[in-house]
Design a protein around this motif. Structure first.
Motif, mmCIF file in Angstrom:
data_model
loop_
_atom_site.group_PDB
_atom_site.id
_atom_site.type_symbol
_atom_site.label_atom_id
_atom_site.label_comp_id
_atom_site.label_asym_id
_atom_site.label_seq_id
_atom_site.Cartn_x
_atom_site.Cartn_y
_atom_site.Cartn_z
ATOM 1 N N THR A 1 5.735 4.484 -6.630
ATOM 2 C CA THR A 1 7.174 4.663 -6.833
ATOM 3 C C THR A 1 7.653 4.127 -8.182
ATOM 4 N N TRP A 2 6.927 3.181 -8.776
ATOM 5 C CA TRP A 2 7.323 2.598 -10.049
ATOM 6 C C TRP A 2 6.373 3.012 -11.187
ATOM 7 N N LYS A 3 5.696 4.146 -11.021
ATOM 8 C CA LYS A 3 4.658 4.560 -11.970
ATOM 9 C C LYS A 3 5.137 4.595 -13.424
ATOM 10 N N HIS A 4 6.301 5.166 -13.697
ATOM 11 C CA HIS A 4 6.780 5.273 -15.078
ATOM 12 C C HIS A 4 7.063 3.898 -15.680
ATOM 13 N N ALA A 5 7.651 3.022 -14.910
ATOM 14 C CA ALA A 5 7.905 1.662 -15.399
ATOM 15 C C ALA A 5 6.591 0.941 -15.656
ATOM 16 N N VAL A 6 5.640 1.112 -14.743
ATOM 17 C CA VAL A 6 4.336 0.459 -14.886
ATOM 18 C C VAL A 6 3.650 0.918 -16.169
ATOM 19 N N ASP A 7 3.741 2.200 -16.482
ATOM 20 C CA ASP A 7 3.162 2.712 -17.726
ATOM 21 C C ASP A 7 3.775 2.005 -18.933
ATOM 22 N N ASP A 8 5.073 1.789 -18.921
ATOM 23 C CA ASP A 8 5.743 1.092 -20.025
ATOM 24 C C ASP A 8 5.343 -0.382 -20.097
ATOM 25 N N TRP A 9 5.074 -1.006 -18.960
ATOM 26 C CA TRP A 9 4.741 -2.426 -18.922
ATOM 27 C C TRP A 9 3.357 -2.727 -19.474
ATOM 28 N N GLN A 10 2.487 -1.730 -19.542
ATOM 29 C CA GLN A 10 1.110 -1.992 -19.963
ATOM 30 C C GLN A 10 1.007 -2.494 -21.398
ATOM 31 N N VAL A 11 2.026 -2.280 -22.215
ATOM 32 C CA VAL A 11 1.982 -2.788 -23.592
ATOM 33 C C VAL A 11 2.001 -4.315 -23.629
ATOM 34 N N VAL A 12 2.468 -4.943 -22.563
ATOM 35 C CA VAL A 12 2.446 -6.412 -22.488
ATOM 36 C C VAL A 12 1.449 -6.893 -21.434
#
Length: 174
Positions: free
Chosen positions: A100-111
């Protein structure tokens, strides 16, 4: 429910992530190593948070009692595991969060934040391991699991990540 009964009920709930024959193996891992490998994605998932992100959000050095208290307050008592070897925190979240949070998780991978779910195993400490043992340096519950199925709210975890990202020092460009 008394502390011992609550611990036992929570342990049984954690063990329910495994097939029956593997319960004894997990109990033995807890006894001998202090952690048991449990599969994610069935009953719960985990958000991996690097220590530097949590340290930035808390404004304190990670792996300290103050950071544990900060996480307990910020995540409203939701369970968090600290791994001293990787200097990472793992916020336990509902099993559906990786999807459900896939798009946010993709953005978080930079940190270096990741949401771990189905197909992943996590080293879960004994229910009673609630502080860092200096000699053993084994994972512990930075925020103890209060009861079975009480997880961190995904939105609350997302707010913690946003606060940490905002306060993290800029990395020099290569």
């Amino acid at each position: 429910m008394q502390g011992t009964d609550r611990h036992l009920a929570t342990e049984h709930w954690l063990l329910s992530t495994l097939d029956g024959p593997h319960h004894d193996r997990a109990r033995l891992e807890w006894q001998e190593h202090g952690v048991a490998l449990l599969p994610l994605g069935g009953l719960f998932s985990a958000v991996r948070l690097p220590g530097r992100l949590v340290e930035a959000a808390a404004g304190r050095p990670f792996a300290s009692a103050e950071v544990d208290a900060f996480l307990a307050e910020t995540l409203h008592g939701g369970p968090v595991i600290y791994d001293p070897h990787g200097q990472r925190y793992y916020a336990l979240v509902p099993a559906t969060m990786p999807v459900t949070w896939k798009h946010a998780v993709d953005d978080w991978q930079v940190v270096d934040v990741d949401c771990l779910g189905r197909g992943t195993y996590l080293g879960v400490p004994r229910v009673t391991a609630t502080r860092l043992e200096a000699q053993a340096r084994v994972s512990y519950w930075a925020v103890p699991i209060a009861s079975a199925a009480l997880m961190c709210a995904p939105l609350t975890v997302a707010r913690l990540i946003a606060a940490g990202r905002h306060r993290m020092p800029e990395e020099p460009e290569a």
